[in-house]
Design a protein around this motif. Structure first.
Motif, PDB file in Angstrom:
ATOM      1  N   ALA A   1       0.767  -0.357  -0.151  1.00 42.41           N
ATOM      2  CA  ALA A   1      -0.103   0.287  -0.336  1.00 42.41           C
ATOM      3  C   ALA A   1       1.272   1.164   0.280  1.00 42.41           C
ATOM      4  CB  ALA A   1      -0.741   0.018   1.353  1.00 42.41           C
ATOM      5  N   THR A   2       0.768   2.258  -1.336  1.00 41.14           N
ATOM      6  CA  THR A   2       1.264   3.040  -0.651  1.00 41.14           C
ATOM      7  C   THR A   2       0.446   4.458  -1.531  1.00 41.14           C
ATOM      8  OG1 THR A   2       2.098   3.464  -3.459  1.00 41.14           O
ATOM      9  CG2 THR A   2       3.682   2.695  -2.187  1.00 41.14           C
ATOM     10  N   LEU A   3       0.899   6.176  -1.440  1.00 34.35           N
ATOM     11  CA  LEU A   3       0.007   7.102  -1.191  1.00 34.35           C
ATOM     12  C   LEU A   3       0.659   7.785  -2.637  1.00 34.35           C
ATOM     13  CD1 LEU A   3      -0.164   8.036   2.453  1.00 34.35           C
ATOM     14  CD2 LEU A   3      -2.152   7.158   0.721  1.00 34.35           C
ATOM     15  N   TYR A   4      -0.017   8.842  -3.543  1.00 34.97           N
ATOM     16  CA  TYR A   4       0.185   9.564  -3.776  1.00 34.97           C
ATOM     17  C   TYR A   4       0.819  10.724  -3.259  1.00 34.97           C
ATOM     18  CZ  TYR A   4       0.699  13.069  -7.921  1.00 34.97           C
ATOM     19  OH  TYR A   4       1.164  14.014  -8.794  1.00 34.97           O
ATOM     20  N   GLN A   5       2.326  11.240  -2.282  1.00 32.64           N
ATOM     21  CA  GLN A   5       2.283  11.636  -1.957  1.00 32.64           C
ATOM     22  C   GLN A   5       2.467  13.176  -1.837  1.00 32.64           C
ATOM     23  OE1 GLN A   5       4.974   8.902   0.136  1.00 32.64           O
ATOM     24  NE2 GLN A   5       6.205  10.375  -0.361  1.00 32.64           N
ATOM     25  N   ILE A   6       2.246  14.199  -0.895  1.00 33.44           N
ATOM     26  CA  ILE A   6       1.107  15.888  -1.122  1.00 33.44           C
ATOM     27  C   ILE A   6       1.731  16.582   0.033  1.00 33.44           C
ATOM     28  CG2 ILE A   6      -1.144  15.048  -3.085  1.00 33.44           C
ATOM     29  CD1 ILE A   6      -1.965  15.406  -0.546  1.00 33.44           C
ATOM     30  N   HIS A   7       2.920  15.821   0.727  1.00 33.09           N
ATOM     31  CA  HIS A   7       3.031  17.262   1.828  1.00 33.09           C
ATOM     32  C   HIS A   7       2.136  17.565   2.986  1.00 33.09           C
ATOM     33  CE1 HIS A   7       7.416  16.861  -0.094  1.00 33.09           C
ATOM     34  NE2 HIS A   7       6.980  17.312  -1.290  1.00 33.09           N
ATOM     35  N   SER A   8       1.757  17.017   2.918  1.00 32.74           N
ATOM     36  CA  SER A   8      -0.046  17.236   3.673  1.00 32.74           C
ATOM     37  C   SER A   8       0.601  16.620   5.198  1.00 32.74           C
ATOM     38  CB  SER A   8      -0.355  16.617   2.908  1.00 32.74           C
ATOM     39  OG  SER A   8      -1.359  15.242   2.969  1.00 32.74           O
ATOM     40  N   ALA A   9      -0.168  16.460   6.309  1.00 32.43           N
ATOM     41  CA  ALA A   9      -0.873  16.222   7.176  1.00 32.43           C
ATOM     42  C   ALA A   9      -2.115  14.890   7.021  1.00 32.43           C
ATOM     43  CB  ALA A   9      -1.236  16.772   8.104  1.00 32.43           C
ATOM     44  N   GLU A  10      -2.153  14.103   5.883  1.00 28.63           N
ATOM     45  CA  GLU A  10      -3.587  13.735   5.856  1.00 28.63           C
ATOM     46  C   GLU A  10      -3.232  11.863   5.638  1.00 28.63           C
ATOM     47  OE1 GLU A  10      -7.604  12.512   4.678  1.00 28.63           O
ATOM     48  OE2 GLU A  10      -6.164  14.563   4.784  1.00 28.63           O
ATOM     49  N   ALA A  11      -3.769  11.282   7.376  1.00 21.89           N
ATOM     50  CA  ALA A  11      -3.371  10.055   7.082  1.00 21.89           C
ATOM     51  C   ALA A  11      -4.274   9.309   7.048  1.00 21.89           C
ATOM     52  CB  ALA A  11      -2.740   9.809   8.792  1.00 21.89           C
TER      53      ALA A  11
ATOM     54  N   ASP B   1      -0.174  11.650   3.270  1.00 12.75           N
ATOM     55  CA  ASP B   1       1.805  11.330   3.664  1.00 12.75           C
ATOM     56  C   ASP B   1       1.684   9.953   4.565  1.00 12.75           C
ATOM     57  OD1 ASP B   1       2.951  13.003   1.351  1.00 12.75           O
ATOM     58  OD2 ASP B   1       0.839  14.360   2.379  1.00 12.75           O
ATOM     59  N   ALA B   2       0.409   9.249   5.132  1.00 13.44           N
ATOM     60  CA  ALA B   2       0.581   8.252   5.951  1.00 13.44           C
ATOM     61  C   ALA B   2      -0.160   7.787   6.189  1.00 13.44           C
ATOM     62  CB  ALA B   2       0.296   8.842   7.721  1.00 13.44           C
ATOM     63  N   LEU B   3       0.402   6.580   6.577  1.00 10.44           N
ATOM     64  CA  LEU B   3      -0.846   5.468   6.257  1.00 10.44           C
ATOM     65  C   LEU B   3      -0.949   3.906   7.528  1.00 10.44           C
ATOM     66  CD1 LEU B   3       1.251   3.712   2.656  1.00 10.44           C
ATOM     67  CD2 LEU B   3      -1.078   4.431   3.027  1.00 10.44           C
ATOM     68  N   VAL B   4      -1.688   3.659   8.362  1.00 14.34           N
ATOM     69  CA  VAL B   4      -2.130   3.308   9.571  1.00 14.34           C
ATOM     70  C   VAL B   4      -2.581   1.377   8.882  1.00 14.34           C
ATOM     71  CG1 VAL B   4      -3.087   3.357  11.478  1.00 14.34           C
ATOM     72  CG2 VAL B   4      -2.006   5.097  10.281  1.00 14.34           C
ATOM     73  N   SER B   5      -2.517   1.112   9.371  1.00 11.01           N
ATOM     74  CA  SER B   5      -2.883  -0.259   9.019  1.00 11.01           C
ATOM     75  C   SER B   5      -3.318  -1.031  10.825  1.00 11.01           C
ATOM     76  CB  SER B   5      -2.592  -0.760   7.820  1.00 11.01           C
ATOM     77  OG  SER B   5      -3.374  -2.075   7.979  1.00 11.01           O
ATOM     78  N   ASP B   6      -3.725  -2.099  10.521  1.00  9.76           N
ATOM     79  CA  ASP B   6      -3.790  -2.918  11.285  1.00  9.76           C
ATOM     80  C   ASP B   6      -4.673  -4.629  11.384  1.00  9.76           C
ATOM     81  OD1 ASP B   6      -7.174  -2.960  10.564  1.00  9.76           O
ATOM     82  OD2 ASP B   6      -7.467  -3.088  13.212  1.00  9.76           O
TER      83      ASP B   6
ATOM     84  N   ILE C   1       5.910  20.290   9.821  1.00  8.79           N
ATOM     85  CA  ILE C   1       5.039  21.498  10.269  1.00  8.79           C
ATOM     86  C   ILE C   1       3.708  20.792  10.724  1.00  8.79           C
ATOM     87  CG2 ILE C   1       5.453  22.828   8.990  1.00  8.79           C
ATOM     88  CD1 ILE C   1       6.547  25.480  10.978  1.00  8.79           C
ATOM     89  N   GLY C   2       2.785  20.561   9.790  1.00 10.66           N
ATOM     90  CA  GLY C   2       1.573  20.592   9.579  1.00 10.66           C
ATOM     91  C   GLY C   2       0.902  18.947  10.353  1.00 10.66           C
ATOM     92  N   GLY C   3       2.011  18.505  10.980  1.00 15.62           N
ATOM     93  CA  GLY C   3       1.221  17.486  11.616  1.00 15.62           C
ATOM     94  C   GLY C   3       0.646  16.194  11.106  1.00 15.62           C
ATOM     95  N   VAL C   4       2.325  15.811  10.625  1.00 11.43           N
ATOM     96  CA  VAL C   4       1.996  14.346   9.469  1.00 11.43           C
ATOM     97  C   VAL C   4       1.713  13.766  10.691  1.00 11.43           C
ATOM     98  CG1 VAL C   4       3.576  14.166   8.883  1.00 11.43           C
ATOM     99  CG2 VAL C   4       1.851  13.125   7.514  1.00 11.43           C
ATOM    100  N   THR C   5       2.941  13.357  11.751  1.00 11.61           N
ATOM    101  CA  THR C   5       2.962  12.333  13.181  1.00 11.61           C
ATOM    102  C   THR C   5       2.204  12.135  13.604  1.00 11.61           C
ATOM    103  OG1 THR C   5       4.604  13.561  13.717  1.00 11.61           O
ATOM    104  CG2 THR C   5       5.538  12.193  12.793  1.00 11.61           C
ATOM    105  N   ASP C   6       1.740  13.848  14.203  1.00 15.08           N
ATOM    106  CA  ASP C   6       0.746  13.601  14.859  1.00 15.08           C
ATOM    107  C   ASP C   6      -0.885  12.504  14.503  1.00 15.08           C
ATOM    108  OD1 ASP C   6       1.413  15.500  17.465  1.00 15.08           O
ATOM    109  OD2 ASP C   6       1.962  16.835  15.453  1.00 15.08           O
ATOM    110  N   SER C   7      -1.376  12.824  13.265  1.00 18.20           N
ATOM    111  CA  SER C   7      -2.497  12.244  12.387  1.00 18.20           C
ATOM    112  C   SER C   7      -1.918  11.010  12.446  1.00 18.20           C
ATOM    113  CB  SER C   7      -2.574  13.427  10.673  1.00 18.20           C
ATOM    114  OG  SER C   7      -2.455  14.202  10.769  1.00 18.20           O
TER     115      SER C   7
END
Length: 253
Positions: free
Chosen positions: A64-74, A90-95, A132-138
């Motif tokens: 699973a990959t993304l079209y990365q856009i330098h956002s905070a979107e997860a 810019d972030a992917l999460v899975s269980d 700075i936009g918070g991608v890791t927080d997302s």
């Protein structure tokens, strides 16, 4: 040459790897393990490199990959997401076992996360805008929505451009200081009117401030190590027509 897989002690026990350019089939400016669909590299070579990368880290998984856009979107991922129609973010999460999360970089910071107890993993692309936009927080918030707890999450920051290689202007530094005056500590004086920015330290600070249990920074600079990593800034400084992308992958076996 076999695919080089760089692993973090903080993520021991979870299938993961930060990959560079070693072990691929691309040639010329893209020589090595270029996985960038958006590059001008031979598409067949890129596809072969992506298959090699996946097999080296989570064999048998779906990527699973993304079209990365330098956002905070997860995005929460429950199926393979790859190819030209992949979603933006810019972030992917899975269980879900059998899904490998992949983030592409070429100087930006790749961040891999895991809560082993909850069985939740994530991967984030943290360039300066996303950081700075918070991608890791997302990414952390999305992990929590799947049952993770931030006081159990371990995170590792992979190869990215280091302070010694990352010159920015005064306006760039002021943007970070306006967000938080304490961010001044991530900028060292450079030539007149310029500073050297420590992206890795800034991302590590964001992770620690978010309350994750453990943060590991690998301290690998993409810019000077041409034999090992792709670098957008290095290619730009040399006037090269294109640049490769490396991938960082994490998944549940």
């Amino acid at each position: 040459m076999s695919v080089e897989v760089i692993r973090a002690a903080a993520l021991q026990g979870v299938a993961h790897g930060f990959l560079g350019r070693r072990g691929g089939v691309s040639t010329g400016d893209y020589a090595g393990l270029n996985v960038g669909i958006g590059s001008d590299d031979d598409p067949d070579a890129v596809a072969a490199n992506r298959a090699r990368a996946l097999a080296a880290v989570v064999p048998g998984a779906a990527l699973a990959t993304l079209y990365q856009i330098h956002s905070a979107e997860a995005l929460i991922v429950r199926e393979a997401l790859d190819g030209p129609l992949r979603p933006r973010g810019d972030a992917l999460v899975s269980d879900r076992p059998g899904i490998a999360l992949g983030i592409l970089t070429a100087d930006c910071a790749p961040v891999l996360f895991a809560d082993r107890e909850a069985g939740v993993v994530a991967a984030a692309h943290a360039g300066w805008k996303g950081a700075i936009g918070g991608v890791t927080d997302s990414a952390i918030a999305a992990m929590e929505s799947l049952g993770a707890r931030r006081d159990r999450i371990h995170a590792a920051i992979g190869p990215c451009i280091a302070r010694a290689s990352y010159e920015v202007d005064a306006a760039f530094a002021r943007r970070f200081e306006a967000d938080d005056p304490a961010n001044e500590r991530f900028f060292a004086p450079g030539r007149a009117g310029h500073f050297q920015f420590d992206l890795e330290a800034y991302v590590a600070h964001r992770l620690a401030a978010a309350g994750v249990a453990r943060v590991e920074a690998l301290g690998l600079d993409t810019y000077p190590d041409e034999s090992r990593f792709y670098s957008y800034r290095r290619a730009t400084h040399r006037g090269e027509p294109g640049y490769g992308r490396q991938i960082s992958i994490i998944g549940l076996a």
